[in-house]
Design an enzyme around this catalytic site. Structure first.
Site, short mmCIF file in Angstrom:
data_model
loop_
_atom_site.label_atom_id
_atom_site.label_comp_id
_atom_site.label_asym_id
_atom_site.label_seq_id
_atom_site.Cartn_x
_atom_site.Cartn_y
_atom_site.Cartn_z
N SER A 197 52.40 -28.49 18.05
CA SER A 197 52.10 -29.92 18.04
C SER A 197 51.81 -30.45 19.45
O SER A 197 52.23 -29.87 20.45
CB SER A 197 53.28 -30.69 17.43
N1 SAM Z 1 57.10 -26.96 15.30
C1 SAM Z 1 56.05 -26.02 15.60
C2 SAM Z 1 55.99 -25.68 17.07
O1 SAM Z 1 56.78 -26.23 17.85
O2 SAM Z 1 55.17 -24.83 17.42
C3 SAM Z 1 54.69 -26.47 15.13
C4 SAM Z 1 54.66 -26.54 13.66
S1 SAM Z 1 53.08 -26.39 12.90
C5 SAM Z 1 52.44 -27.99 13.16
C6 SAM Z 1 53.67 -26.36 11.21
C7 SAM Z 1 54.36 -25.08 10.84
O3 SAM Z 1 54.97 -25.26 9.57
C8 SAM Z 1 53.41 -23.90 10.69
O4 SAM Z 1 53.84 -22.84 11.48
C9 SAM Z 1 53.50 -23.57 9.20
O5 SAM Z 1 53.32 -22.21 8.91
C10 SAM Z 1 54.89 -24.04 8.87
N2 SAM Z 1 55.13 -24.30 7.45
C11 SAM Z 1 54.26 -24.81 6.53
N3 SAM Z 1 54.87 -24.89 5.34
C12 SAM Z 1 56.14 -24.44 5.50
C13 SAM Z 1 57.25 -24.29 4.64
N4 SAM Z 1 57.18 -24.61 3.33
N5 SAM Z 1 58.40 -23.79 5.14
C14 SAM Z 1 58.49 -23.45 6.46
N6 SAM Z 1 57.46 -23.56 7.31
C15 SAM Z 1 56.31 -24.06 6.85
#
Ligand code: SAM
Length: 251
Positions: free
Chosen positions: A101
Site C-alpha cells: 500500500s
Molecule cells: N498489507 C500489505 C503490505 O503491507 O504489503 C499490502 C496488502 S495488499 C494491498 C492486499 C493483500 O491481501 C494481498 O497480498 C492479497 O493477497 C491479500 N488477501 C486478499 N484476500 C485475502 C484473504 N481472504 N485472506 C488473506 N489475505 C488476503
C-alpha cells in the site's frame, strides 16, 4: 527546479543507476541484498522526506506511527525492480497481482487504530509484510494472514531475516480471522470487501478498533473504522474513499 525536487530527482537517479546493474534473473529477486552504506544513507533520507512530505503534511500526527514510518526500510519489502520507487507516494507491485500500500495509507490506517505497546493485532492481507512491520514497531504482538502462499512464505522469510520476533504469519483465508489468538485489541484489513467479515467483529476485543476498506472491491471503497465498546456494542464510521485490491477467498 525546487530544492526538494532536485534532491528527490538525485536520489531517484542514484537508485536507478545502483539498481540498474542487475541482470534479468536478479530483477525478479524478491530481496534488496547487497545495499551499500551510501545507498543506505540515501534510503534513510528518502524515508525522512517521505514522512515529512507525504505523511505529516497530510495530517498524520501520532509520534509512534511517524517513528515507525521513519524506521522501517520500505525498500526491503519490494521486488528489486521497484526499489527506486520505494519511497514514492503510491502503492507498488509486489507480484501475484498484489500491491504494497501507499505509505500515507499505511500511516493513516495505523494511526486510526490508536496502537500502543500493550496491544495484540490481527492483520488480514500480509502482502509484503510492511504494514505488519510498522505495527510490530509499536505494539506487542502482530498476527498476520495472507491467502497467497508465495507472498505469505516470502513475507515470513523476510520478517524473520529482519528479526521481527513479535510477528507471526499464516497462509489462510483471513476472512475467518485467527480464532485461537482472539480477542485482538486491533484488527486491520488491507484488502477490499463489501461487508465487514462477521468473524473479525467477533474476534475484536472489548474497546477494540478495526479498520477496513468496505465497498465494491473492483472500484472504490470507503475506509471504515469500527469500534467495539466495553459492552460489546459495535459502531462504524465511514471515513474517506480508498482503493484497495479485493479480499479474495471463499466468502
Ligand atoms: N498489507 C500489505 C503490505 O503491507 O504489503 C499490502 C496488502 S495488499 C494491498 C492486499 C493483500 O491481501 C494481498 O497480498 C492479497 O493477497 C491479500 N488477501 C486478499 N484476500 C485475502 C484473504 N481472504 N485472506 C488473506 N489475505 C488476503
Amino acid at each position: 527546479m525546487g530544492k526538494k525536487w532536485s534532491f528527490s530527482f538525485a536520489v531517484l537517479i542514484f537508485l536507478l543507476l545502483a539498481c540498474g546493474r542487475e541482470n534479468a534473473e536478479e530483477a525478479e529477486s524478491d530481496e534488496s541484498e547487497n545495499i551499500t552504506n551510501q545507498q543506505t544513507d540515501s534510503f534513510t533520507r528518502a524515508r525522512e522526506q517521505m514522512v515529512e512530505e507525504q505523511i505529516i503534511r497530510n495530517g498524520v500526527k501520532d509520534e509512534k506511527v511517524l517513528a515507525a514510518m521513519r524506521k522501517v526500510p520500505r525498500h526491503q519489502f519490494v521486488p528489486r525492480r521497484e526499489i527506486p520507487y520505494a519511497y514514492e507516494d503510491r502503492p507498488l507491485d509486489i507480484g501475484h497481482g498484489q500491491t504494497i500500500s501507499q505509505p500515507y495509507m499505511v500511516a493513516v490506517m495505523t494511526e486510526l487504530l490508536q496502537p500502543n505497546e500493550k496491544m495484540k493485532a490481527l492483520e488480514v492481507g500480509t502482502g509484503s509484510g510492511y504494514q505488519a512491520a510498522i505495527l510490530a514497531e509499536i505494539i506487542k504482538e502482530v498476527k498476520t494472514i495472507e491467502i497467497i502462499k508465495e507472498l505469505g512464505d516470502s513475507a515470513k522469510e523476510r520478517l524473520k531475516k529482519m528479526k521481527y520476533e513479535n510477528i507471526e504469519v499464516k497462509v489462510a483465508d483471513g476472512y475467518y480471522g485467527w480464532e485461537e489468538h482472539a480477542p485482538f485489541d486491533i484488527i486491520i484489513v488491507t484488502a477490499a470487501v463489501d461487508h465487514i467479515p462477521p468473524p473479525l467483529i467477533e474476534q475484536l476485543g472489548p474497546g477494540g478498533r478495526l479498520v477496513i476498506p468496505v465497498g465494491n472491491p473492483f472500484t472504490v471503497q470507503d475506509l471504515v473504522l469500527a469500534k467495539k465498546d466495553e459492552e460489546g456494542r459495535v459502531s462504524t464510521q465511514h471515513l474517506f474513499p480508498v482503493r484497495f485490491v479485493p479480499l479474495t477467498g471463499r466468502h
